[in-house]
Design a protein around this motif. Structure first.
Motif: not given
Lengths: 373, 392
Positions: B179-205
Motif C-alpha cells: 500500500a505504501q509503494a502504491v502511494l509513492m507511485a501515485l506521488l511519482a505520477r504527479r510528476r511523470t504523468g505515468r503509472g508504473q509497475r511495482i513488484d513486491m514479495n514477502m521475503v523482502q517485506a
C-alpha cells in the motif's frame, strides 16, 4: 523532508521516504541520535541499528535550546514538505504542529507517539516494549502467567514507521486537492492494534472457539518441529497429502497404538492446527531419526508442504535470498562495507536506490547551512 | 470531510490476506476500492476457510476486506473481461497477488493494462519474487515467517526459540508495504504523468520488518539468542515483576533517561558504576544490572511504577489482553479499536485507522458481502449486465 526523531519508529519512517528519493535532513542533537549508541554490535563507534535506519539522509547537528540552533531548525521547517517529530520528546513547544503550520501551512507534520495523540497515555514517550505489552503483542509469546516475552523484531516501531509513510504520502496527495498540509498522527500502540485486527475479529461472536486466529495465543510455545539437526515447519493442509505414505516413510506405524492417535490423524501440522500442540511430540519422535532435509523430502513426496525454520545465518545464505538481493553492501567512509536490508519495493519507473550511507553526526551541517542562505 | 485518497479508485484483484490487507488500508484512506470476486464464490472457502468462522465465513475474509466495495466478475469470460477493462480505464491502481504468470493468462498483465490505461499504478505481490529458484513455491504468512527468521529472535532467556503465535504478521507487513509503494507511485505520477509497475514479495517485506535485528546479525555474524522481554541493543529495557506479582515494562534508551531512572530509583551508585556508564556497557552487563533492579521493582506494586516512571518521562507499560483492551480508554479515545457493522456478519471488532489526519480523516467501515455492489458499480459504468451469480 526534515527528521526531528530518534530511535526506530521515526527514523525508519524517514528511511523509507529517503529510499524512495526524498531529500531527508536529519536534525540531531549535539549528542546525536540515541540509537547511535544502541549496541553492541557497533561498527566503529556507531551501532548497526543506526547505520541500517539512517542511510539516504544528511545529518545536521543543532542545539535546539540555543537561539541559533532553534532559528536554523525553523528555517529548515519553513522550506520543508514534510517533518517527522515525536511531540513527547520535542525540546521546545515552538516545534509543535501549531507553530510549524503557522510558519509553513503547506507542511505535512507527521507526529509519532507511543500510544496516540489522545487519552491518558498521550504524553508518555514511545517505547517498543511498553507498546508491545499494552497492545498484547507479548500475549503471542511465552505462557500466560509467566514473565512476558517480547517479539524480537521491532514490530511497534516498524509498523508505526510504515503507517507513518502511508499517512505522509496520503497527506501529500491530499495537499494537491485541499491546498494545504496537515497533521498526521501515528503511534506504535495503534499500529500494533491495527496489525492484530484478525484476532479482534476472531473474538466477535465466532461460531467455534478454536482456530489459529483465535486460540493460538493460549496455546503453549511453538518451537517448530525439531529433526535430528534443525527444526522445520510442515503442513498437510493440502487435499492430496498422503498420510498413509507418511507413516510408512517416516517409520512411525507405532503411532496407531498411541492414545492420541485420533487427534494425530486429523492434525494438519503447522503448529496452528487444532490439535498440533497436543500431538506435536509424536511427530518429533518420528523426525528425531532423520535430518531436516530428509524429513522435508519425505513430507513433500507425500503431498505436504515444508519450509526450513531458518535463523538469520541460514536465512541470508538461501539461494532465493541472494537471487533477490535482499541484503546490500554499502561502503561507509571510515567504517568500510556495511551490510543491510535493501528497500523492499521494486519500481519499474522510479527505482528506489541506496544513494549514500548513514551520515556521521553533523556531517552535512555546513552543506545544509549553505543551502539555507 | 472525505479521506486523503478521495477520488482514487482501486481495482482489487486480490485474495487471502496479503493483497486484501493492502487494499483495506487504501480504502480506509478514502480510496474507492473495488474488490473482485468470482460469481461462483463458495463462502466456505473465503479467507482459505480458516477457522474461526463467523456465520460460516472465515474471520480472515471478514477482517481483511473492510473499507471496500465488492464486484462479481468472471475474468475467464469475454463479457466480464470487457467490463473489467472498462472499469480499469477509470482506475488509478491495480492490485494483484497471484503466482507469476497468472495475471497475464487472465488478460491482466502489466503491459496489457498499461496499454488500456497508462496512468495505472500496477502492483503485483508474490511470495518469493517473480523469478529465482523458489519463484513457484506457494506463498503464505507462516512460510515467510519461518523462512526469514522472524520466529528465531523470540523466546525465554536460555530457552528454545519460539514462534510468534499470531499468524498474519508477514502477510500484513507485505500488504502494508505494498500500500505504501502504491502511494509513492501515485506521488511519482504527479510528476511523470505515468503509472508504473511495482513488484513486491514477502521475503523482502519480511526482511524489511526485521531490518534492525538483521543489521545486528550482519554486523556481528551471530544469530541472536532469545532474551525474554529484554531488548537486544538497549538496557535496562525489559519487564520486571512488581510487588503485586504483576509486570511492568520499562525502556531506558538514552543516557538522559538513564540519569532520570537512577534519580527516580534514588540509586546514584548505579550512575557511578562503570559497568553501567553507557548504554553499550549496560547491554554488556545486562544480567548484572537486571539482578540489581529486580528486588527494587519487587518492592512496589505495578501501579506505583507506572505513575513514577511516567512522571520521570521514562517509557513504561504493562501487559493487557483483549478483554481489557476493548474497554481501554487509550484504545477507544484514539479510535484504535472499532466495531463496524458488516453486511453479513454483524458487528465485528477490528483495529481502527492507525493514522489520524487533522484535515482529511480516515475511516474504517464494514465488510461487504461478496458481489454486494455489483449492480451499483455496473450502473455507474453503464456497460450492461453482469454474469449471473450461481454460487454462495
Amino acid at each position: 523532508m526534515v527528521e526531528l526523531v530518534e530511535g526506530v519508529a521515526g527514523p525508519a519512517c524517514g528511511l523509507q521516504l529517503g529510499d524512495a528519493g526524498a531529500d531527508v535532513i536529519k536534525i540531531e542533537p549535539l549528542a546525536g541520535d540515541r540509537a547511535r549508541g544502541w549496541g553492541p554490535p557497533l561498527m566503529g563507534d556507531t551501532s548497526a541499528v543506526f547505520l541500517a535506519l539512517n542511510r539516504n539522509k544528511r545529518s545536521i547537528a543543532l542545539d535546539l535550546a540555543s537561539a541559533n540552533g532553534f532559528e536554523t531548525a525553523r528555517r529548515l521547517l519553513a522550506a520543508a514538505d514534510v517533518v517527522i517529530a515525536e511531540p513527547a520528546r520535542l525540546p521546545d513547544a515552538a516545534l509543535g504542529y501549531e507553530a510549524v503550520a503557522a510558519l509553513n501551512p503547506q507542511i505535512v507534520y507527521c507526529a509519532v507517539s507511543g500510544f496516540g495523540p489522545k487519552g491518558p497515555w498521550a504524553g508518555l514517550p514511545a517505547g517498543e516494549l511498553p507498546a508491545q505489552l499494552l497492545a498484547e503483542a507479548t500475549a503471542s509469546l511465552g505462557r500466560p502467567g509467566e514473565p512476558p516475552v517480547r517479539a524480537g523484531a521491532d514490530l511497534g516501531g516498524m509498523y508505526a514507521a510504515i503507517y507513518g509513510v502511508q499517512g505522509i504520502c496520503a497527506a501529500l496527495l491530499a495537499r494537491d486537492v485541499i491546498g494545504r498540509g496537515q497533521r498526521v498522527d501515528v503511534s506504535l500502540f495503534g499500529s500494533l492494534l491495527a496489525m492484530r485486527s484478525t484476532l479482534w475479529g476472531a473474538h466477535s461472536n465466532p461460531d467455534e472457539w478454536w482456530g489459529f486466529h483465535l486460540d493460538s495465543y493460549v496455546k503453549p510455545p511453538d518451537h517448530g518441529y525439531q529433526c535430528n539437526d534443525l527444526p522445520i515447519y510442515f503442513t498437510l493442509a493440502r487435499m492430496d497429502a498422503d498420510r498413509e505414505g507418511l507413516l510408512r516413510d517416516l517409520d512411525m506405524e507405532w503411532v496407531r497404538e498411541d492414545p492420541l492417535f485420533d487427534q494425530f490423524i486429523t492434525d494438519n501440522g503447522g503448529g496452528g492446527d487444532r490439535y498440533s500442540h497436543v500431538v506435536h511430540h509424536l511427530w518429533e519422535r518420528a523426525f528425531a531419526k532423520f535430518t531436516a532435509a530428509e524429513v522435508m523430502a519425505i513430507i513433500e513426496r507425500n503431498g505436504g508442504i515444508t519450509f526450513p525454520m531458518n535463523d538469520y545465518p541460514r536465512f541470508v545464505e538461501q539461494a532465493q535470498v541472494q537471487h533477490l538481493g535482499v541484503i546490500r553492501t554499502v561502503d561507509h567512509p571510515g567504517i568500510g562495507p556495511v551490510r543491510m536490508v535493501a528497500p523492499p519495493w521494486t519500481f519499474s519507473g522510479t527505482p528506489a536506490e541506496i544513494r549514500r550511507p548513514a551520515p556521521r553526526l553533523g556531517e552535512h551541517t555546513d552543506e545544509v547551512l549553505r543551502e539555507l542562505r | 470531510m472525505p479521506g486523503p485518497l478521495a477520488g482514487i479508485r482501486v481495482f482489487d484483484l486480490t485474495m487471502w490476506m496479503v493483497g486484501p490487507w493492502a487494499s483495506t488500508q487504501l480504502g480506509a484512506l478514502g480510496a474507492d476500492v473495488i474488490h473482485i470476486e468470482h460469481p461462483n464464490v463458495d463462502w466456505g472457502t473465503l479467507g482459505a476457510g480458516v477457522p474461526p468462522r463467523v456465520n460460516g465465513t472465515s474471520i480472515g475474509y471478514i477482517a481483511w476486506n473492510m473499507n471496500k466495495r465488492s464486484l462479481f466478475l468472471d475474468l475467464k469470460t469475454a463479457e466480464d473481461r470487457a467490463i473489467a477493462h472498462a472499469l480499469l480505464k477509470t482506475c488509478d491502481v491495480f492490485l494483484i497477488n497471484m503466482r507469476p504468470g497468472v495475471a497475464e493468462r487472465l488478460g491482466m498483465g502489466y503491459e496489457q493494462l498499461a496499454a488500456i490505461n497508462p496512468r495505472l499504478v500496477y502492483c503485483s505481490i508474490t511470495g518469493w519474487g517473480g523469478d529465482g529458484p523458489m519463484a513457484d513455491r506457494p506463498g503464505a504468512d507462516g512460510y515467510a515467517n519461518y523462512f526469514t527468521g522472524f520466529w528465531s529472535v523470540n523466546g525465554r532467556p536460555g530457552g528454545r526459540r519460539e514462534v510468534y503465535r499470531h499468524f498474519t504478521q508477514m502477510d500484513g507487513t507485505t500488504g502494508l508495504l505494498a500500500a505504501q509503494a502504491v502511494l509513492m507511485a501515485l506521488l511519482a505520477r504527479r510528476r511523470t504523468g505515468r503509472g508504473q509497475r511495482i513488484d513486491m514479495n514477502m521475503v523482502q517485506a519480511s526482511a524489511a520488518l526485521q531490518a534492525t535485528r538483521l543489521a545486528e546479525f550482519l554486523a556481528s555474524g551471530n544469530a541472536a539468542e532469545p532474551l525474554g522481554s529484554a531488548a537486544y541493543a538497549t538496557a535496562p529495557d525489559q519487564a520486571f515483576e512488581c510487588e503485586d506479582r504483576l509486570y511492568v515494562g520499562v525502556s531506558v534508551t538514552s543516557e538522559a533517561e538513564w540519569a532520570a531512572f537512577c534519580g527516580l530509583m534514588e540509586r546514584p551508585d548505579l550512575m557511578a558504576d562503570a559497568r553501567f556508564s553507557t548504554n553499550v556497557e549496560r547491554v554488556k552487563h545486562r544480567e548484572a544490572l537486571a539482578a540489581l533492579l529486580e528486588p527494587v521493582f519487587r518492592s512496589k506494586p505495578q501501579y506505583y511504577w507506572m505513575e513514577y516512571l511516567g512522571r520521570a518521562g521514562i517509557p513504561c507499560g504493562y501487559p493487557l489482553r483483549f478483554e481489557q483492551l476493548r474497554y481501554h480508554q487509550q484504545a477507544l479515545e484514539n479510535g484504535y479499536l472499532v466495531r463496524p457493522e458488516t453486511s453479513g456478519w454483524g458487528r465485528i471488532y477490528s483495529g481502527g485507522p492507525p493514522w489520524s489526519f487533522s484535515e482529511t480523516p480516515a475511516t474504517w467501515t464494514g465488510t461487504p458481502m461478496p458481489g454486494e455492489h455489483t449492480w451499483a458499480i455496473l450502473d455507474e459504468l453503464k456497460v450492461g449486465a453482469p454474469a449471473p451469480a450461481t454460487g454462495g
